[in-house]
Write an enzyme that holds these catalytic residues in place. Structure first.
Site, PDB file in Angstrom:
ATOM      1  CE  LYS A  22      -1.775   1.654   4.027  1.00 52.28           C
ATOM      2  NZ  LYS A  22      -1.485   3.093   4.208  1.00 52.28           N
ATOM      3  CG  ASN A  23       2.460   2.660   3.572  1.00 48.90           C
ATOM      4  OD1 ASN A  23       1.271   2.921   3.387  1.00 48.90           O
ATOM      5  ND2 ASN A  23       2.996   2.497   4.768  1.00 48.90           N
ATOM      6  CB  CYS A 115      -4.576  11.453  11.846  1.00 54.12           C
ATOM      7  SG  CYS A 115      -3.820   9.873  11.914  1.00 54.12           S
ATOM      8  NE  ARG A 120       0.279  10.289  10.211  1.00 50.31           N
ATOM      9  CZ  ARG A 120      -0.038   9.176   9.586  1.00 50.31           C
ATOM     10  NH1 ARG A 120      -1.128   8.537   9.877  1.00 50.31           N
ATOM     11  NH2 ARG A 120       0.737   8.685   8.652  1.00 50.31           N
ATOM     12  CG  ASP A 304       3.103   1.525   9.422  1.00 49.89           C
ATOM     13  OD1 ASP A 304       2.716   2.379  10.241  1.00 49.89           O
ATOM     14  OD2 ASP A 304       3.182   1.752   8.195  1.00 49.89           O
ATOM     15  NE  ARG A 396      -6.981   4.186   5.652  1.00 49.00           N
ATOM     16  CZ  ARG A 396      -6.031   4.547   6.514  1.00 49.00           C
ATOM     17  NH1 ARG A 396      -6.273   4.555   7.794  1.00 49.00           N
ATOM     18  NH2 ARG A 396      -4.860   4.927   6.083  1.00 49.00           N
TER      19      ARG A 396
HETATM   20  C1  UD1 Z   1       4.185   6.874   6.195  1.00 48.63           C
HETATM   21  C2  UD1 Z   1       3.331   5.637   6.056  1.00 48.63           C
HETATM   22  C3  UD1 Z   1       2.807   5.196   7.419  1.00 48.63           C
HETATM   23  C4  UD1 Z   1       3.965   5.031   8.399  1.00 48.63           C
HETATM   24  C5  UD1 Z   1       4.846   6.266   8.423  1.00 48.63           C
HETATM   25  C6  UD1 Z   1       6.104   6.082   9.249  1.00 48.63           C
HETATM   26  C7  UD1 Z   1       2.424   5.908   3.847  1.00 48.63           C
HETATM   27  C8  UD1 Z   1       1.231   6.163   2.998  1.00 48.63           C
HETATM   28  N1  UD1 Z   1       2.226   5.938   5.165  1.00 48.63           N
HETATM   29  O1  UD1 Z   1       3.337   7.892   6.708  1.00 48.63           O
HETATM   30  O2  UD1 Z   1       2.117   3.957   7.254  1.00 48.63           O
HETATM   31  O3  UD1 Z   1       3.452   4.800   9.691  1.00 48.63           O
HETATM   32  O4  UD1 Z   1       5.267   6.620   7.088  1.00 48.63           O
HETATM   33  O5  UD1 Z   1       6.831   4.986   8.805  1.00 48.63           O
HETATM   34  O6  UD1 Z   1       3.509   5.661   3.352  1.00 48.63           O
HETATM   35  N2  UD1 Z   1       5.925  14.754  10.414  1.00 48.63           N
HETATM   36  C9  UD1 Z   1       6.016  16.098  10.697  1.00 48.63           C
HETATM   37  N3  UD1 Z   1       5.811  16.983   9.681  1.00 48.63           N
HETATM   38  C10 UD1 Z   1       5.535  16.596   8.413  1.00 48.63           C
HETATM   39  C11 UD1 Z   1       5.459  15.199   8.128  1.00 48.63           C
HETATM   40  C12 UD1 Z   1       5.662  14.306   9.143  1.00 48.63           C
HETATM   41  O7  UD1 Z   1       6.273  16.488  11.846  1.00 48.63           O
HETATM   42  O8  UD1 Z   1       5.354  17.444   7.547  1.00 48.63           O
HETATM   43  C13 UD1 Z   1       6.135  13.776  11.497  1.00 48.63           C
HETATM   44  C14 UD1 Z   1       4.919  12.897  11.725  1.00 48.63           C
HETATM   45  O9  UD1 Z   1       3.980  13.529  12.566  1.00 48.63           O
HETATM   46  C15 UD1 Z   1       5.552  11.675  12.374  1.00 48.63           C
HETATM   47  C16 UD1 Z   1       6.905  11.592  11.657  1.00 48.63           C
HETATM   48  O10 UD1 Z   1       7.123  12.862  11.076  1.00 48.63           O
HETATM   49  O11 UD1 Z   1       5.767  11.910  13.749  1.00 48.63           O
HETATM   50  C17 UD1 Z   1       6.993  10.537  10.580  1.00 48.63           C
HETATM   51  O12 UD1 Z   1       5.912  10.670   9.717  1.00 48.63           O
HETATM   52  P1  UD1 Z   1       6.018  10.359   8.151  1.00 48.63           P
HETATM   53  O13 UD1 Z   1       7.232   9.540   7.906  1.00 48.63           O
HETATM   54  O14 UD1 Z   1       5.845  11.621   7.400  1.00 48.63           O
HETATM   55  O15 UD1 Z   1       4.733   9.460   7.941  1.00 48.63           O
HETATM   56  P2  UD1 Z   1       3.810   9.422   6.660  1.00 48.63           P
HETATM   57  O16 UD1 Z   1       4.606   9.657   5.433  1.00 48.63           O
HETATM   58  O17 UD1 Z   1       2.591  10.228   6.888  1.00 48.63           O
END
Ligand code: UD1
Length: 417
Positions: A22-23, A115, A120, A304, A396
Site C-alpha cells: 500500500k505505502n 488523525c 501528523r 507500522d 484500508r
Molecule cells: C508513512 C506511512 C505510514 C507510516 C509512516 C512512518 C504511507 C502512505 N504511510 O506515513 O504507514 O506509519 O510513514 O513509517 O507511506 N511529520 C512532521 N511533519 C511533516 C510530516 C511528518 O512532523 O510534515 C512527522 C509525523 O507527525 C511523524 C513523523 O514525522 O511523527 C513521521 O511521519 P512520516 O514519515 O511523514 O509518515 P507518513 O509519510 O505520513
C-alpha cells in the site's frame, strides 16, 4: 458497521502470498500525475486506500484504468484542487502536492487535519516545496502553492525523517530546474521503489536508499511500466500471526531484507524465521520470550508493526518494553488489549507489557489500521469468540485478510449490525 467475529485458539498453518505494498502504491500512483505519457503500475493491491487514490487522480482530471492488479494512469490535469472530502479519507492525499506543483506550477490541497495516531503535521512537505521555490500559503484549511515559472532545484534539509515529505520532494525535484539535494531523507524500501519508477520514467536520481538523495531535474517524464514491491507490513503482520498462534506460515513474495529489524527481534523472542529463497517460513515453536523494541525510521523497527508486536508480547514470557518514537500517540490499541486481559502500562511513548499465559475473549474496537490488526492477532490467539468492531480501518490496508488467514485455518467472519 461491519465487525469481525473471531473464534480463536487455532494455530495458523499454510501458505500466504503477500500483496503489493500500500505505502509504495500510493506515492507511485501520485507519480502518475507527472508523466506526459502513461504510467502502468503492476501489483497494485485492492484496498480502500488505493481506490481512494484512484478517485483523487480522476478528480484531478487524469485517466485511470484498473485491470486486475494493473493500474494505468495517463491524461492531463484539469483541476488542481484536492478537496477536504477526499483528503480526510486518506492522509496520503498530500502526495499529490509535489507532482501537481512540479508539472503544472499550481496545487491546492486540503490540510489533512488530525488523525488517530497523532497530530501528523505537513510542515515538512511545505518546507520542501518552498526549498524548490514554490510560494505556499495556508488559507481556508488549504495549502495553496504556486510556482508560475516552474520549480527550481534546491537543497532540502529535513529536521526529522518523513517518508511522505521525502516522496513529495523526490517527485517535485525530478521536474525542477537544476540539481536538488534531499538531506536526512527517508530510506524506506518504498522510497527506493518510487525512485526506481521515476528513473524508469526518465528522472535522474541517485542516492535513494541512503539519507542523501541527489536529483538532476529533467524537462519531462514519460511512459513507464513498474511493479509495486511486496507489502512488508502485511508480511510482518502474518509473520506475527504465525508466532502468536504457535502455527507455521509460509509467506510467498515477501522480501526478507525489508524485514530484517522484525525478524531479528522475532528470532531473539524464540520464533523460527527461515528464508527459503522463494518464501519465508515463520514458526512459533511454543513459548515466545519477551523482547524490547524501539520503533524508528527504516532500517529500524517499523512503527507500522508496533501494535502487532505488542499483541505478541502480551502472551510472551517476561516483560517487554515497547518504545514508540515515530508517532506521539500510537498506543490506541492498549486499552483494547487490556480489555482482553493484557497487562500493559503506558508512560508517554513507552509501554511496559507483562506477558500472560493467555488472554480472554472480548468485544474490542479498532481505532486505526495497524491497531485493528493487532486486535485481530490477539483474538486469533485467544480461545473463545472475540469481536473486533470498526474494521473498516482494516480494509484500508489489508487485501483479502479473512480469505488469506481463513485458508490457513483462522475461524473469522464478517458480521453486520
Ligand atoms: C508513512 C506511512 C505510514 C507510516 C509512516 C512512518 C504511507 C502512505 N504511510 O506515513 O504507514 O506509519 O510513514 O513509517 O507511506 N511529520 C512532521 N511533519 C511533516 C510530516 C511528518 O512532523 O510534515 C512527522 C509525523 O507527525 C511523524 C513523523 O514525522 O511523527 C513521521 O511521519 P512520516 O514519515 O511523514 O509518515 P507518513 O509519510 O505520513
Amino acid at each position: 458497521m461491519d465487525r469481525l467475529r473471531i473464534d480463536g485458539g487455532v494455530p495458523l498453518t499454510g501458505d500466504i502470498t503477500i500483496s503489493g505494498a500500500k505505502n509504495a502504491a500510493l506515492p507511485l500512483m501520485a507519480a502518475g500525475l507527472v508523466t506526459d505519457g502513461t504510467l502502468t503500475l503492476g501489483n497494485v493491491p485492492h484496498l480502500v486506500d488505493t481506490a481512494s487514490m484512484e478517485v483523487l487522480l480522476r478528480n484531478h482530471g487524469m485517466d485511470v484504468i484498473r485491470d486486475g492488479e494493473t493500474v494505468s494512469i495517463g491524461g492531463t490535469v484539469t483541476n488542481f484542487d484536492a478537496p477536504y472530502d477526499l483528503v480526510r479519507k486518506m492522509r496520503a492525499s498530500i502526495l499529490v502536492l509535489g507532482p501537481l506543483l512540479a508539472r503544472y506550477g499550481q496545487a491546492r490541497v486540503s490540510l489533512p487535519g488530525g488523525c488517530a495516531i497523532g497530530t501528523r503535521p505537513v510542515d515538512l512537505h511545505i518546507r520542501a516545496m518552498q526549498a524548490f521555490g514554490a510560494i505556499v500559503e495556508l488559507a481556508d484549511g488549504y495549502i495553496q502553492a504556486r510556482a508560475p515559472s516552474g520549480l527550481t532545484g534546491g537543497r532540502v534539509v529535513f529536521p526529522m525523517v518523513s517518508v511522505g515529505a521525502t516522496e513529495n520532494a523526490l517527485i517535485a525535484a525530478s521536474l525542477a530546474k537544476g540539481e536538488s539535494e534531499i538531506v536526512n531523507a527517508a530510506r524506506e524500501p518504498e522510497i527506493i521503489d518510487l525512485a526506481e519508477c521515476l528513473i524508469a520514467m526518465g528522472a535522474k536520481i541517485s542516492g535513494h536508499g541512503t539519507d542523501t538523495i541527489m536529483v538532476e531535474g529533467v524537462d519531462r517524464l514519460g511512459d513507464a511500466t513498474h511493479q509495486v514491491i511486496p507489502d512488508r507490513i502485511e508480511a510482518g503482520t502474518f509473520a506475527m500471526a504465525a508466532a502468536i498462534t504457535g502455527g507455521e506460515l509460509t509467506l510467498h513474495k515477501a522480501r526478507p531484507r525489508h524485514l530484517d529489524a522484525l525478524f531479528d527481534v522475532l528470532k531473539s523472542a524464540g520464533v523460527s524465521v527461515t528464508d527459503n529463497g522463494d518464501a519465508i517460513q515463520v514458526s512459533g515453536n511454543g513459548q515466545v520470550t519477551s523482547t524490547d523494541i524501539t520503533t524508528d525510521p527504516f532500517p529500524g523497527f517499523p512503527t507500522d508493526l508496533q501494535a502487532q508486536f505488542m499483541a505478541l508480547m502480551c502472551l510472551a514470557e517476561g516483560s517487554s518494553r515497547i518504545s514508540e518514537t515515530v508517532f506521539e500517540n500510537r498506543f490506541m490499541h492498549v486499552p483494547e488489549l487490556v480489555r482482553m486481559g493484557a497487562d500493559i502500562q503506558v508512560d508517554g511513548g513507552v509501554a511496559m507489557v507483562r506477558g500472560r499465559p493467555s488472554l480472554t475473549p472480548a468485544p474490542v474496537m479498532a481505532t486505526d489500521l495497524r491497531a485493528s490488526v493487532s486486535l485481530v492477532l490477539a483474538a486469533l490467539a485467544t480461545k473463545g469468540t472475540s469481536e473486533v468492531s470498526r474494521i473498516y480501518h482494516l480494509d484500508r490496508g489489508y487485501s483479502d485478510l479473512e480469505t488469506k488467514l481463513g485458508s490457513c485455518g483462522a475461524r473469522m467472519e464478517r458480521v453486520g449490525d
